[in-house]
Scaffold this motif. Structure first.
Motif, PDB file in Angstrom:
ATOM      1  N   ALA A  43       0.713  -1.030   1.645  1.00  0.00           N
ATOM      2  CA  ALA A  43      -0.755  -1.052   1.722  1.00  0.00           C
ATOM      3  C   ALA A  43      -1.258  -2.156   0.802  1.00  0.00           C
ATOM      4  O   ALA A  43      -0.615  -2.500  -0.197  1.00  0.00           O
ATOM      5  CB  ALA A  43      -1.345   0.292   1.325  1.00  0.00           C
ATOM      6  N   ASN A  44      -2.395  -2.716   1.135  1.00  0.00           N
ATOM      7  CA  ASN A  44      -3.007  -3.786   0.347  1.00  0.00           C
ATOM      8  C   ASN A  44      -4.405  -3.356  -0.080  1.00  0.00           C
ATOM      9  O   ASN A  44      -5.214  -2.888   0.742  1.00  0.00           O
ATOM     10  CB  ASN A  44      -3.095  -5.079   1.160  1.00  0.00           C
ATOM     11  N   VAL A  45      -4.673  -3.525  -1.374  1.00  0.00           N
ATOM     12  CA  VAL A  45      -5.959  -3.124  -1.950  1.00  0.00           C
ATOM     13  C   VAL A  45      -6.532  -4.317  -2.713  1.00  0.00           C
ATOM     14  O   VAL A  45      -5.835  -4.925  -3.548  1.00  0.00           O
ATOM     15  CB  VAL A  45      -5.797  -1.916  -2.888  1.00  0.00           C
ATOM     16  N   PHE A  74      -4.739  -3.817 -14.329  1.00  0.00           N
ATOM     17  CA  PHE A  74      -4.733  -2.691 -13.396  1.00  0.00           C
ATOM     18  C   PHE A  74      -3.319  -2.364 -12.927  1.00  0.00           C
ATOM     19  O   PHE A  74      -2.925  -1.190 -12.873  1.00  0.00           O
ATOM     20  CB  PHE A  74      -5.645  -3.029 -12.228  1.00  0.00           C
ATOM     21  N   THR A  75      -2.514  -3.376 -12.573  1.00  0.00           N
ATOM     22  CA  THR A  75      -1.148  -3.130 -12.117  1.00  0.00           C
ATOM     23  C   THR A  75      -0.267  -2.576 -13.234  1.00  0.00           C
ATOM     24  O   THR A  75       0.601  -1.729 -12.988  1.00  0.00           O
ATOM     25  CB  THR A  75      -0.534  -4.425 -11.571  1.00  0.00           C
ATOM     26  N   ARG A 100       1.080  -7.828  -7.516  1.00  0.00           N
ATOM     27  CA  ARG A 100       0.159  -8.750  -6.851  1.00  0.00           C
ATOM     28  C   ARG A 100       0.780  -9.258  -5.562  1.00  0.00           C
ATOM     29  O   ARG A 100       1.966  -9.584  -5.519  1.00  0.00           O
ATOM     30  CB  ARG A 100      -0.158  -9.924  -7.773  1.00  0.00           C
ATOM     31  N   ASP A 101      -0.046  -9.335  -4.537  1.00  0.00           N
ATOM     32  CA  ASP A 101       0.421  -9.841  -3.245  1.00  0.00           C
ATOM     33  C   ASP A 101       0.599 -11.359  -3.361  1.00  0.00           C
ATOM     34  O   ASP A 101      -0.386 -12.105  -3.516  1.00  0.00           O
ATOM     35  CB  ASP A 101      -0.586  -9.494  -2.153  1.00  0.00           C
ATOM     36  N   SER A 102       1.849 -11.791  -3.266  1.00  0.00           N
ATOM     37  CA  SER A 102       2.152 -13.215  -3.444  1.00  0.00           C
ATOM     38  C   SER A 102       1.760 -14.056  -2.239  1.00  0.00           C
ATOM     39  O   SER A 102       1.764 -15.283  -2.327  1.00  0.00           O
ATOM     40  CB  SER A 102       3.640 -13.394  -3.724  1.00  0.00           C
ATOM     41  N   SER A 103       1.454 -13.416  -1.119  1.00  0.00           N
ATOM     42  CA  SER A 103       1.094 -14.183   0.076  1.00  0.00           C
ATOM     43  C   SER A 103      -0.356 -14.671   0.061  1.00  0.00           C
ATOM     44  O   SER A 103      -0.742 -15.471   0.907  1.00  0.00           O
ATOM     45  CB  SER A 103       1.335 -13.339   1.332  1.00  0.00           C
ATOM     46  N   VAL A 111       0.914  -2.390  -2.505  1.00  0.00           N
ATOM     47  CA  VAL A 111       1.606  -1.137  -2.810  1.00  0.00           C
ATOM     48  C   VAL A 111       2.751  -0.977  -1.816  1.00  0.00           C
ATOM     49  O   VAL A 111       2.526  -1.005  -0.597  1.00  0.00           O
ATOM     50  CB  VAL A 111       0.646   0.063  -2.734  1.00  0.00           C
ATOM     51  N   LYS A 112       3.953  -0.793  -2.320  1.00  0.00           N
ATOM     52  CA  LYS A 112       5.143  -0.634  -1.482  1.00  0.00           C
ATOM     53  C   LYS A 112       5.837   0.665  -1.855  1.00  0.00           C
ATOM     54  O   LYS A 112       6.172   0.891  -3.018  1.00  0.00           O
ATOM     55  CB  LYS A 112       6.096  -1.817  -1.676  1.00  0.00           C
ATOM     56  N   VAL A 113       6.069   1.514  -0.848  1.00  0.00           N
ATOM     57  CA  VAL A 113       6.690   2.821  -1.061  1.00  0.00           C
ATOM     58  C   VAL A 113       7.938   2.905  -0.207  1.00  0.00           C
ATOM     59  O   VAL A 113       7.933   2.487   0.965  1.00  0.00           O
ATOM     60  CB  VAL A 113       5.716   3.963  -0.708  1.00  0.00           C
ATOM     61  N   SER A 114       9.009   3.435  -0.760  1.00  0.00           N
ATOM     62  CA  SER A 114      10.263   3.667  -0.036  1.00  0.00           C
ATOM     63  C   SER A 114      10.726   5.085  -0.294  1.00  0.00           C
ATOM     64  O   SER A 114      10.640   5.588  -1.421  1.00  0.00           O
ATOM     65  CB  SER A 114      11.346   2.673  -0.488  1.00  0.00           C
TER      66      SER A 114
END
Length: 259
Positions: A43-45, A74-75, A100-103, A111-114
């Motif tokens: 997800a991206n916020v 914040f992160t 942070r989204d590097s793109s 946010v990355k969940v596995s």
């Protein structure tokens, strides 16, 4: 030369190769069933600047360049034990990361969940998204910021379905298949050499029996007639040497003339 011998051994002992391949296939199927797989969701916020930082009537997205420092704080707060602890305790088989989204160049948190299942992964993702506004509010409450100066969050995108990540299982399958195939060929070659050596020892240790093709019995011996028999001197039967008869002296006529 080694590959040629190995190929010849595999042709001679094809049943051993078949048995090894069946065992390898069974092990590969077992690894496919038990190897762990991972499900991922992201997800991206985005961080939105406060109203006081935006000129009235302008687009707030044009003022997002100054929020990089706020996004870093914040992160760090999201990755702290006070925020991660309750989530990890509730879902021990899942992991998540916020960075942070590097793109993009804007203040966007990815946010990355596995997790080990699709349902668990989506639950953790929604749990983290629910914690993020409260975490941002607690940071600004500590600074006693007025409502007009507070940074807000905007969810840009959330995965509705998880993505299956089977790289670990694929690597395990390739390793098991390669080891099984190589072991099958090597063991087949060793077994073939041992069987050939054992067979050679049996042939060397066995002494061939003399053939009786040319032996004749007494009844098959040719019988000679009495006329064809060679007479044997009588003395040979008695054990005494046969007598030798001396011829009388020959008359010499020349000697008589001399007299």
């Amino acid at each position: 030369m080694f590959l040629r011998d190995l190929y010849a051994s595999a042709r001679r002992r094809w049943y051993l190769v078949l048995a090894g391949l069946l065992i390898t296939a069974g092990m590969s199927f077992w690894v496919f069933r038990v190897a762990p797989v991972t499900y991922e969701a992201t997800a991206n916020v985005a961080l939105i600047p406060p109203p006081t930082a935006v000129i009235s009537g302008d687009n707030p997205f044009l003022y997002m360049g100054g929020l990089d420092q706020a996004m870093g704080v914040f992160t760090v707060k999201l990755n702290s034990d006070s925020v991660r602890g309750p989530i990890e305790d509730s879902y021990p088989a899942a992991e998540y990361s916020t960075e942070r989204d590097s793109s993009t160049s804007g203040p966007i948190v990815r946010v990355k969940v596995s997790g080990d299942s699709s349902a668990t992964t989506l639950e953790v993702l929604n749990r983290v998204l629910g914690v993020m506004p409260a975490t941002m509010a607690s940071l600004q409450d500590e600074l006693s910021l007025p409502q007009a100066s507070r940074i807000s969050l905007l969810t840009l995108g959330v995965d509705k379905d998880t993505t299956l990540v089977s790289e670990a299982r694929t690597r395990a399958l390739l390793v098991v298949a390669a080891i099984g195939f190589a072991a099958t060929l090597l063991l087949t070659g060793l077994a073939d050499k041992r069987l050939i050596r054992r067979r050679g020892k049996k042939h060397v240790g066995a002494i061939p029996s003399p053939t009786d093709d040319f032996t004749l019995s007494e009844s098959e011996l040719p019988k000679r007639s009495r006329a064809q028999r060679v007479p044997v001197p009588s003395g040979s039967y008695s054990g005494t040497a046969p007598s030798v008869t001396t011829s009388p002296e020959q008359h010499d006529p020349v000697a008589d003339l001399r007299r």
